[in-house]
Design a protein around this motif. Structure first.
Motif, PDB file in Angstrom:
ATOM      1  N   GLY A  61      24.963  27.106  12.771  1.00  0.00           N
ATOM      2  CA  GLY A  61      23.723  26.484  13.197  1.00  0.00           C
ATOM      3  C   GLY A  61      23.889  25.383  14.219  1.00  0.00           C
ATOM      4  O   GLY A  61      22.965  25.103  14.985  1.00  0.00           O
ATOM      5  N   ASN A  62      25.064  24.743  14.256  1.00  0.00           N
ATOM      6  CA  ASN A  62      25.220  23.551  15.093  1.00  0.00           C
ATOM      7  C   ASN A  62      26.271  23.675  16.184  1.00  0.00           C
ATOM      8  O   ASN A  62      26.242  22.886  17.133  1.00  0.00           O
ATOM      9  CB  ASN A  62      25.593  22.339  14.220  1.00  0.00           C
ATOM     10  N   CYS A  63      27.222  24.569  16.048  1.00  0.00           N
ATOM     11  CA  CYS A  63      28.389  24.560  16.934  1.00  0.00           C
ATOM     12  C   CYS A  63      28.590  25.876  17.675  1.00  0.00           C
ATOM     13  O   CYS A  63      29.049  25.880  18.815  1.00  0.00           O
ATOM     14  CB  CYS A  63      29.663  24.261  16.136  1.00  0.00           C
ATOM     15  N   ALA A  64      28.269  26.991  17.023  1.00  0.00           N
ATOM     16  CA  ALA A  64      28.627  28.303  17.565  1.00  0.00           C
ATOM     17  C   ALA A  64      27.993  28.548  18.926  1.00  0.00           C
ATOM     18  O   ALA A  64      28.590  29.212  19.780  1.00  0.00           O
ATOM     19  CB  ALA A  64      28.223  29.404  16.579  1.00  0.00           C
ATOM     20  N   GLY A  65      26.801  28.002  19.142  1.00  0.00           N
ATOM     21  CA  GLY A  65      26.116  28.237  20.405  1.00  0.00           C
ATOM     22  C   GLY A  65      26.937  27.780  21.597  1.00  0.00           C
ATOM     23  O   GLY A  65      26.861  28.387  22.662  1.00  0.00           O
ATOM     24  N   CYS A  66      27.718  26.738  21.443  1.00  0.00           N
ATOM     25  CA  CYS A  66      28.535  26.219  22.545  1.00  0.00           C
ATOM     26  C   CYS A  66      30.013  26.582  22.396  1.00  0.00           C
ATOM     27  O   CYS A  66      30.707  26.762  23.386  1.00  0.00           O
ATOM     28  CB  CYS A  66      28.417  24.699  22.628  1.00  0.00           C
ATOM     29  N   HIS A  67      30.496  26.644  21.172  1.00  0.00           N
ATOM     30  CA  HIS A  67      31.935  26.836  20.960  1.00  0.00           C
ATOM     31  C   HIS A  67      32.297  28.270  20.579  1.00  0.00           C
ATOM     32  O   HIS A  67      33.472  28.563  20.378  1.00  0.00           O
ATOM     33  CB  HIS A  67      32.455  25.863  19.898  1.00  0.00           C
ATOM     34  N   GLY A  68      31.297  29.135  20.461  1.00  0.00           N
ATOM     35  CA  GLY A  68      31.553  30.535  20.144  1.00  0.00           C
ATOM     36  C   GLY A  68      31.536  30.784  18.648  1.00  0.00           C
ATOM     37  O   GLY A  68      31.917  29.919  17.853  1.00  0.00           O
ATOM     38  N   GLY A  76      31.447  25.085  25.557  1.00  0.00           N
ATOM     39  CA  GLY A  76      32.458  24.112  25.138  1.00  0.00           C
ATOM     40  C   GLY A  76      33.805  24.794  24.952  1.00  0.00           C
ATOM     41  O   GLY A  76      33.885  26.025  24.944  1.00  0.00           O
ATOM     42  N   PRO A  77      34.855  24.015  24.790  1.00  0.00           N
ATOM     43  CA  PRO A  77      36.191  24.600  24.636  1.00  0.00           C
ATOM     44  C   PRO A  77      36.337  25.326  23.300  1.00  0.00           C
ATOM     45  O   PRO A  77      35.564  25.105  22.378  1.00  0.00           O
ATOM     46  CB  PRO A  77      37.113  23.376  24.682  1.00  0.00           C
ATOM     47  N   GLY A  78      37.340  26.188  23.198  1.00  0.00           N
ATOM     48  CA  GLY A  78      37.681  26.771  21.916  1.00  0.00           C
ATOM     49  C   GLY A  78      38.071  25.663  20.942  1.00  0.00           C
ATOM     50  O   GLY A  78      38.582  24.621  21.345  1.00  0.00           O
ATOM     51  N   LEU A  79      37.817  25.890  19.660  1.00  0.00           N
ATOM     52  CA  LEU A  79      38.077  24.828  18.681  1.00  0.00           C
ATOM     53  C   LEU A  79      39.187  25.180  17.701  1.00  0.00           C
ATOM     54  O   LEU A  79      39.473  24.402  16.793  1.00  0.00           O
ATOM     55  CB  LEU A  79      36.792  24.523  17.883  1.00  0.00           C
ATOM     56  N   VAL A  80      39.825  26.337  17.893  1.00  0.00           N
ATOM     57  CA  VAL A  80      40.821  26.756  16.913  1.00  0.00           C
ATOM     58  C   VAL A  80      41.924  25.703  16.779  1.00  0.00           C
ATOM     59  O   VAL A  80      42.361  25.388  15.669  1.00  0.00           O
ATOM     60  CB  VAL A  80      41.398  28.133  17.289  1.00  0.00           C
ATOM     61  N   HIS A  81      42.323  25.104  17.909  1.00  0.00           N
ATOM     62  CA  HIS A  81      43.391  24.094  17.838  1.00  0.00           C
ATOM     63  C   HIS A  81      42.959  22.856  17.059  1.00  0.00           C
ATOM     64  O   HIS A  81      43.790  22.137  16.512  1.00  0.00           O
ATOM     65  CB  HIS A  81      43.857  23.690  19.252  1.00  0.00           C
ATOM     66  N   THR A  82      41.645  22.596  16.977  1.00  0.00           N
ATOM     67  CA  THR A  82      41.192  21.389  16.278  1.00  0.00           C
ATOM     68  C   THR A  82      41.273  21.555  14.766  1.00  0.00           C
ATOM     69  O   THR A  82      41.113  20.584  14.032  1.00  0.00           O
ATOM     70  CB  THR A  82      39.745  21.028  16.671  1.00  0.00           C
ATOM     71  N   GLY A 102      41.779   9.458  22.327  1.00  0.00           N
ATOM     72  CA  GLY A 102      40.971   8.320  22.733  1.00  0.00           C
ATOM     73  C   GLY A 102      40.087   8.610  23.924  1.00  0.00           C
ATOM     74  O   GLY A 102      39.475   7.705  24.487  1.00  0.00           O
ATOM     75  N   ARG A 103      40.002   9.896  24.274  1.00  0.00           N
ATOM     76  CA  ARG A 103      39.174  10.254  25.425  1.00  0.00           C
ATOM     77  C   ARG A 103      37.721  10.411  24.976  1.00  0.00           C
ATOM     78  O   ARG A 103      37.444  10.989  23.931  1.00  0.00           O
ATOM     79  CB  ARG A 103      39.677  11.559  26.041  1.00  0.00           C
ATOM     80  N   GLU A 104      36.831   9.878  25.782  1.00  0.00           N
ATOM     81  CA  GLU A 104      35.397  10.041  25.527  1.00  0.00           C
ATOM     82  C   GLU A 104      35.001  11.457  25.953  1.00  0.00           C
ATOM     83  O   GLU A 104      35.169  11.828  27.109  1.00  0.00           O
ATOM     84  CB  GLU A 104      34.628   9.001  26.353  1.00  0.00           C
ATOM     85  N   LEU A 105      34.509  12.257  25.010  1.00  0.00           N
ATOM     86  CA  LEU A 105      34.120  13.629  25.349  1.00  0.00           C
ATOM     87  C   LEU A 105      32.869  13.616  26.223  1.00  0.00           C
ATOM     88  O   LEU A 105      32.048  12.701  26.137  1.00  0.00           O
ATOM     89  CB  LEU A 105      33.855  14.436  24.077  1.00  0.00           C
ATOM     90  N   GLY A 106      32.747  14.643  27.054  1.00  0.00           N
ATOM     91  CA  GLY A 106      31.570  14.766  27.905  1.00  0.00           C
ATOM     92  C   GLY A 106      30.288  14.748  27.087  1.00  0.00           C
ATOM     93  O   GLY A 106      30.282  15.085  25.907  1.00  0.00           O
ATOM     94  N   THR A 107      29.215  14.353  27.745  1.00  0.00           N
ATOM     95  CA  THR A 107      27.957  14.142  27.009  1.00  0.00           C
ATOM     96  C   THR A 107      27.294  15.453  26.603  1.00  0.00           C
ATOM     97  O   THR A 107      26.335  15.429  25.835  1.00  0.00           O
ATOM     98  CB  THR A 107      26.967  13.324  27.855  1.00  0.00           C
ATOM     99  N   VAL A 108      27.796  16.590  27.100  1.00  0.00           N
ATOM    100  CA  VAL A 108      27.240  17.865  26.636  1.00  0.00           C
ATOM    101  C   VAL A 108      27.522  18.035  25.150  1.00  0.00           C
ATOM    102  O   VAL A 108      26.715  18.592  24.401  1.00  0.00           O
ATOM    103  CB  VAL A 108      27.841  19.040  27.441  1.00  0.00           C
ATOM    104  N   MET A 109      28.681  17.543  24.729  1.00  0.00           N
ATOM    105  CA  MET A 109      29.022  17.590  23.300  1.00  0.00           C
ATOM    106  C   MET A 109      28.149  16.570  22.566  1.00  0.00           C
ATOM    107  O   MET A 109      28.216  15.375  22.843  1.00  0.00           O
ATOM    108  CB  MET A 109      30.515  17.261  23.139  1.00  0.00           C
ATOM    109  N   PRO A 110      27.299  17.058  21.620  1.00  0.00           N
ATOM    110  CA  PRO A 110      26.406  16.121  20.920  1.00  0.00           C
ATOM    111  C   PRO A 110      27.187  15.093  20.110  1.00  0.00           C
ATOM    112  O   PRO A 110      28.322  15.339  19.692  1.00  0.00           O
ATOM    113  CB  PRO A 110      25.596  17.028  19.989  1.00  0.00           C
ATOM    114  N   ARG A 111      26.591  13.956  19.914  1.00  0.00           N
ATOM    115  CA  ARG A 111      27.126  12.941  18.989  1.00  0.00           C
ATOM    116  C   ARG A 111      26.404  13.170  17.669  1.00  0.00           C
ATOM    117  O   ARG A 111      25.275  12.715  17.493  1.00  0.00           O
ATOM    118  CB  ARG A 111      26.866  11.535  19.520  1.00  0.00           C
TER     119      ARG A 111
END
Ligand code: HEC
Length: 138
Positions: A61-68, A76-82, A102-111
């Motif tokens: 419901g929250n992630c698949a639309g962007c991360h597959g 968004g990038p693949g998340l398997v490594h996370t 410590g990198r600020e993720l792009g704003t496309v990624m919701p907070r």
């Protein structure tokens, strides 16, 4: 003065009212039962959320639309490594948009700390359930 308190018409009206009310009430009760039994999936999972968050449903419901659907990546990038990240690192990225480096993720990624995952503030258990689900996608 006949001693009658209610006329025949009044009694008939009252009985009609009772019967109608019973029929309507039963109908509503049955409709409610049908909804709870089948359609109300969102309500049921929301009610179950505090104790047992469904990581698969939250991810879908929250992630698949962007991360597959399989975390293979998309907008968004693949998340398997996370899946291997420490839970606190994963939570910090999902809730606050901060990568472990410590990198600020792009704003496309919701907070998700602000938006929540199901209308209510995101919980640690929900984030953990999502990461556990991602761990199944290797
Ligand atoms: C609107 C699209 C969108 C949605 C929805 C979304 N993300 Fe993201 N996500 C992104 C983008 C784009 C990035 C890359 C940002 C960057 O690298 O600057 C990202 C980055 C990430 C990262 C960091 C990955 C890395 O290697 O640094 C994680 C973890 C992550 N998202 C998890 C999630 C989870 C879990 C959800 C669902 C709860 C979610 N995302 C929902 C778009 C989205």
């Amino acid at each position: 003065m006949s001693g009658e308190f209610y006329s025949g018409k009044q009694v008939a009206g009252f009985v009609t009212f009772l019967v109608l009310g019973t029929v309507l009430g039963l109908g509503a009760y049955q409709a409610g039962g049908r909804l709870a039994g089948t359609g109300g999936g969102a309500e049921v999972s929301a009610a179950a959320a505090p104790s047992t968050p469904n990581g698969q449903a939250l991810y879908a419901g929250n992630c698949a639309g962007c991360h597959g659907a399989k975390a293979e990546g998309g907008l968004g990038p693949g998340l398997v490594h996370t899946a291997a990240w420490a839970s606190a690192e994963f939570a910090h990225a999902v809730l606050d948009g901060q990568s472990p480096q410590g990198r600020e993720l792009g704003t496309v990624m919701p907070r998700f700390r602000q938006t929540g995952l199901d209308g209510a503030p995101a919980t640690d258990a929900q984030i953990a359930a999502i990461q556990a689900y991602v761990q199944t996608l290797k």
